[in-house]
Design a protein around this motif. Structure first.
Motif, mmCIF file in Angstrom:
data_model
loop_
_atom_site.group_PDB
_atom_site.id
_atom_site.type_symbol
_atom_site.label_atom_id
_atom_site.label_comp_id
_atom_site.label_asym_id
_atom_site.label_seq_id
_atom_site.Cartn_x
_atom_site.Cartn_y
_atom_site.Cartn_z
ATOM 1 N N ILE A 94 0.842 -1.212 0.000
ATOM 2 C CA ILE A 94 0.000 0.000 0.000
ATOM 3 C C ILE A 94 0.871 1.253 0.000
ATOM 4 N N ALA A 95 1.954 1.231 0.763
ATOM 5 C CA ALA A 95 2.784 2.436 0.880
ATOM 6 C C ALA A 95 3.585 2.703 -0.388
ATOM 7 N N PHE A 96 4.098 1.650 -1.030
ATOM 8 C CA PHE A 96 5.052 1.874 -2.117
ATOM 9 C C PHE A 96 4.564 1.480 -3.501
ATOM 10 N N ARG A 97 3.597 0.561 -3.565
ATOM 11 C CA ARG A 97 3.335 -0.036 -4.865
ATOM 12 C C ARG A 97 1.977 0.305 -5.478
ATOM 13 N N THR A 98 1.171 1.102 -4.775
ATOM 14 C CA THR A 98 -0.128 1.393 -5.361
ATOM 15 C C THR A 98 -0.461 2.874 -5.236
ATOM 16 N N GLN A 99 -1.216 3.356 -6.193
ATOM 17 C CA GLN A 99 -1.669 4.743 -6.138
ATOM 18 C C GLN A 99 -2.994 4.823 -5.378
ATOM 19 N N LYS A 100 -3.725 3.694 -5.326
ATOM 20 C CA LYS A 100 -5.064 3.707 -4.710
ATOM 21 C C LYS A 100 -4.981 3.372 -3.230
ATOM 22 N N LYS A 101 -4.251 4.193 -2.488
ATOM 23 C CA LYS A 101 -4.013 3.906 -1.079
ATOM 24 C C LYS A 101 -5.308 3.902 -0.266
ATOM 25 N N THR A 102 -6.150 4.921 -0.495
ATOM 26 C CA THR A 102 -7.378 5.041 0.299
ATOM 27 C C THR A 102 -8.264 3.817 0.103
#
Lengths: 287, 367
Positions: A94-102
C-alpha cells in the motif's frame, strides 16, 4: 478563577480534566479495587479482608497457572509474529506499490464491519470437522477423512486472531513506511545497495517504531483474550484469561481472580518492555 | 570517445506521458571539470541529472561514463554518487555510519573503513563528529555529511542536486567557495543542478543553460555573460537591457547597427547566435551603461532620459531611465563608490554606451 484559564498550565489542566476524571473513575479506581482484592481471601460465604500474600503464593506455586500463563504468552507471541509478518508485505504494497491507497486501506477495514464473534464463528465453520476446508479437501480427493487438527487447538487460536488483528498491524506499519522519505531509498541505491540490502539496511530499521507499535497493540490484548480460546481453542488452546473467568465466575474466588489478573498484567508488561528494548537495540545495530 | 571526456550524453530524450522533460540532449563533460546545469524549475535539469545517476531511464539516446555505456548498468553499480537536495542523511544512523554506509559493501576491513570515514569527514571539516546523531546536525553540517558520504566512495563523477538551496544566504556563499576548493583539490568531475545563476557562475568551469527540456547554450560563465546566444539566456543570467536595432552594414566580424535610442554603433558579431537578420535584438548590461547629469565624454552612443525609479542595493544603486522612443525603461547599475546617490527620480540624465558593451542577440524574430 478566570485568570487560571488564561495560563498555559491552566488551559492544559482544563482541557485534560474530562479525560482525567474518566480515566480516574473507570481505570484507576477499578485497578485499586483489584489490588485490594488480591490481598484478601475468599471464605465460603464472605471475603476475609485480612491482608495476606496467600493468593500470590498460590498463583506462583500452582503449576496450572504457570502453564496457562506461559501458553498465553507463547500463543500471543505466535499471533503477534504471524500477524506482523503477514501485515508487513501488505503495508509495504500500500505504501510503495499502489496509487489507490485510500481504497486499499478501506478494504482492509472491511472485516471490522461485521461483529468479532461472527468472524470467530466463521473460522469455526471453515476449520470444523464438517467445515469448508475439510469438505473442499474431501471433494477434491486430497484427503480420505476429515482433518481433526484444524480446530480446537493453539493453531486455530493463532489463525483466528492473526486474521482478526491484521488491520491493527497493517496500519501502524503502513504509517511508518509512508513516512520514509523516498530520497533515503535513492541514497541507499546510490551508495551501492540492491533492493534487498536497501530494505534491510534502510527501510526495515526506519519502520522499527511501526513494528513495535503493531506488536504491542496485538500482543497485550491477545494474552488476556478469552473469547477466541474458548470458542476455537478447545482444551489445549485454553489461556490464562479462561482461568480468570472461572475464578470470577464458577469458582467464585474473586481474590484469586484478581491476583491472576495482576500477575498476568505484570508478566505482559515485563515481556512487552523486554520486547521493546530488544527490538530497539536490534534496530540500532543495523548499519 | 575522447580521453578528455568523463561523461558523454548523446541524443538523450525523456518523456513522462505526453510531457517531454528532456529532448535531444547532447553534452560532453570533461574530466575534472565543475559543470552546472542551470535553468528555471521544470526545465528538465534534475531529470537529466537523475538519468546520469540511473534513477531514471532515458527513452532515447545514450549516456556513457568513463567510456562505459550506462544503458544496462543500474544506479547502484554506476561510478557516480549523488548529493541529494534534501541531503537524505539516514536518520537511524550517526554521522560516521552515514558516511560508512556505502563503504560497508566494498569488503574493506574495519580499520580501513574507519580511516576513510575520518578522512572524508576531515575533508568537509567535520573531523571527529563520527558519533554525532543525524538529528543533531545543522543544515550546513547535513550538507557536509552528504558531501562526505558521496566523496568517500571515490566516485568518478559527483552529482549534486541543488546542493545549497536549503541553506541561508551567508552559509550558501561560504559553501560555494568551499565546494569549489574541494573540487579543485580532488579533481573529481562535479555535475551540479541549480536554478541560481550566481551559484552556477561562481562555482562552475562551464554552465549548460536549459529551458523547456532543451539545452540552450553551454559555455564558460564569462562567455555566457558576455555572449549569450539569445534573449532567454541573456535575461536568465544577470540583468540585461534589451533594445531593438537595425543592421546597416557588416563585415570582418563587425556590424554597423542603428540601435533604438542610441543611434549608430559598430558592434561585434556574436558567434553564439544562430540566425542574423536586418531586424536585430541587442542587449546592454546595466553596469556597462554610464550615467551622468552632464553628457559624459568618450562614449560611442548617447541617450537622454528621465530617472523614473531609484533602487538602493547597498553595493550599487540601480536607476531606471525612461527615454523617448524606448518601449521599456533602461536599468543602469552604478557601484556605490562614495556613499552617494547622485540622481533622484525626475532628474534628467545622460546615458553613454561603448560599442563593446552592446551584445548582439541575433534576429528579433527568432527569440
Amino acid at each position: 478563577m478566570p485568570g487560571v484559564l488564561k495560563t498555559e498550565t491552566g488551559k492544559g489542566l482544563a482541557l485534560s480534566a474530562p479525560a482525567s476524571l474518566y480515566v480516574g473513575l473507570l481505570v484507576a479506581a477499578p485497578l485499586a479495587i483489584l489490588v485490594a482484592y488480591s490481598f484478601w481471601t475468599q471464605t465460603y460465604v464472605a471475603i476475609d479482608k485480612t491482608l495476606t500474600w496467600a493468593n500470590y503464593i498460590e498463583a506462583a506455586t500452582d503449576p496450572l497457572v504457570r502453564h496457562l500463563m506461559l501458553r498465553s504468552i507463547l500463543i500471543a507471541g505466535a499471533v503477534t509474529l504471524a500477524t506482523v509478518a503477514l501485515a508487513y508485505p501488505i503495508a509495504y504494497f500500500i505504501a510503495f506499490r499502489t496509487q489507490k491507497k485510500t481504497l486499499w486501506l478501506l478494504l482492509i477495514t472491511i472485516p471490522f464491519w461485521s461483529s468479532y464473534l461472527l468472524r470467530v464463528f466463521s473460522w469455526k465453520l471453515i476449520l470444523g470437522f464438517n467445515g469448508v476446508m475439510n469438505s473442499a479437501l474431501l471433494t477434491t480427493g486430497a484427503i480420505d477423512e476429515p482433518l481433526t487438527f484444524l480446530l480446537y487447538n493453539e493453531f486455530a487460536v493463532v489463525l483466528t486472531l492473526a486474521h482478526a488483528w491484521a488491520p491493527f498491524a497493517i496500519l501502524p506499519i503502513y504509517v511508518s513506511l509512508q513516512k520514509i522519505d523516498r530520497a533515503y531509498l535513492e541514497a541507499a541505491t546510490d551508495l551501492g545497495c540492491n533492493r534487498l540490502e536497501r530494505f534491510f539496511r534502510v527501510t526495515l530499521p526506519l519502520t522499527v517504531p511501526g513494528i513495535i507499535a503493531a506488536s504491542l497493540i496485538i500482543f497485550i490484548p491477545t494474552v488476556g483474550d478469552y473469547v477466541t480460546p474458548s470458542l476455537v481453542g478447545g482444551s489445549q488452546g485454553k489461556m490464562i484469561a479462561n482461568l480468570m473467568q472461572v475464578q470470577f465466575g464458577a469458582a467464585n474466588n474473586w481474590p484469586l481472580g484478581a491476583t491472576l489478573s495482576l500477575v498476568a498484567m505484570a508478566s505482559v508488561g515485563a515481556v512487552a518492555i523486554g520486547f521493546v528494548v530488544i527490538t530497539t537495540a536490534l534496530g540500532r545495530r543495523i548499519r | 570517445m575522447s580521453d578528455q571526456n568523463i561523461i558523454e550524453i548523446s541524443g538523450v530524450e525523456k518523456r513522462f506521458g505526453t510531457f517531454t522533460a528532456v529532448s535531444d540532449l547532447n553534452l560532453d563533460l570533461k574530466k575534472g571539470e565543475f559543470f552546472s546545469l542551470l535553468g528555471p524549475s521544470g526545465c528538465g535539469k534534475t531529470t537529466a541529472l537523475r538519468m546520469i545517476a540511473g534513477f531514471q531511464d532515458n527513452d532515447k539516446g545514450s549516456i556513457s561514463i568513463d567510456g562505459q555505456d550506462m544503458a544496462d548498468i543500474p544506479a547502484n553499480k554506476r561510478p557516480a554518487n549523488m548529493v541529494f537536495q534534501s541531503y537524505a542523511i539516514f536518520p537511524h544512523l550517526n554521522v560516521g555510519d552515514n558516511v560508512a554506509f556505502g563503504l560497508r559493501k566494498l569488503g574493506l576491513s574495519k580499520a580501513e573503513i574507519k580511516t576513510r570515514v575520518a578522512e572524508a569527514l576531515g575533508m568537509v571539516e567535520l573531523g571527529g563528529l563520527e558519533t554525532r546523531k543525524a538529528d543533531e546536525l545543522s543544515g550546513g553540517q547535513r550538507q557536509r555529511v552528504a558531501l562526505a558520504r558521496a566523496l568517500v566512495m571515490r566516485p568518478k563523477v559527483l552529482l549534486l542536486d541543488e546542493p545549497l538551496s536549503a541553506l541561508d544566504k551567508n552559509l550558501r556563499e561560504a559553501m560555494q567557495l568551499e565546494m569549489r576548493r574541494l573540487q579543485q583539490k580532488l579533481g573529481i568531475t562535479f555535475v551540479m543542478v541549480t536554478h541560481d545563476q550566481y551559484e552556477a557562475m561562481t562555482m562552475s568551469d562551464r554552465i549548460g543553460v536549459m529551458f523547456a527540456g532543451k539545452l540552450a547554450q553551454v559555455d564558460r560563465p564569462d562567455v555566457l555573460y558576455a555572449r549569450p546566444c539569445n534573449r532567454q539566456v541573456a535575461s536568465f543570467i544577470g540583468g540585461m537591457n534589451f533594445l531593438q536595432a537595425r543592421m546597416v552594414g557588416d563585415g570582418g566580424g563587425q556590424m554597423d547597427v542603428d540601435v533604438q535610442g542610441f543611434g549608430k554603433l559598430t558592434i561585434g558579431v556574436n558567434p553564439n547566435v544562430e540566425i542574423h537578420d536586418t531586424d536585430l535584438l541587442v542587449g546592454v548590461r546595466p553596469e556597462q551603461l554610464e550615467i551622468g547629469a552632464e553628457k559624459p565624454d568618450g562614449y560611442d552612443g548617447y541617450l537622454q532620459g528621465e530617472v523614473s525609479d531609484v533602487a538602493f542595493y547597498g553595493e550599487s544603486v540601480h536607476y531606471h531611465i525612461r527615454a523617448a522612443g524606448l518601449d521599456e525603461t533602461l536599468a543602469v547599475a552604478v557601484p556605490n563608490y562614495f556613499h552617494t546617490v547622485d540622481h533622484q527620480r525626475g532628474d534628467t540624465v545622460w546615458l553613454g554606451v561603448q560599442n563593446a558593451s552592446v551584445i548582439d542577440l541575433g534576429a528579433r524574430e527568432h527569440q
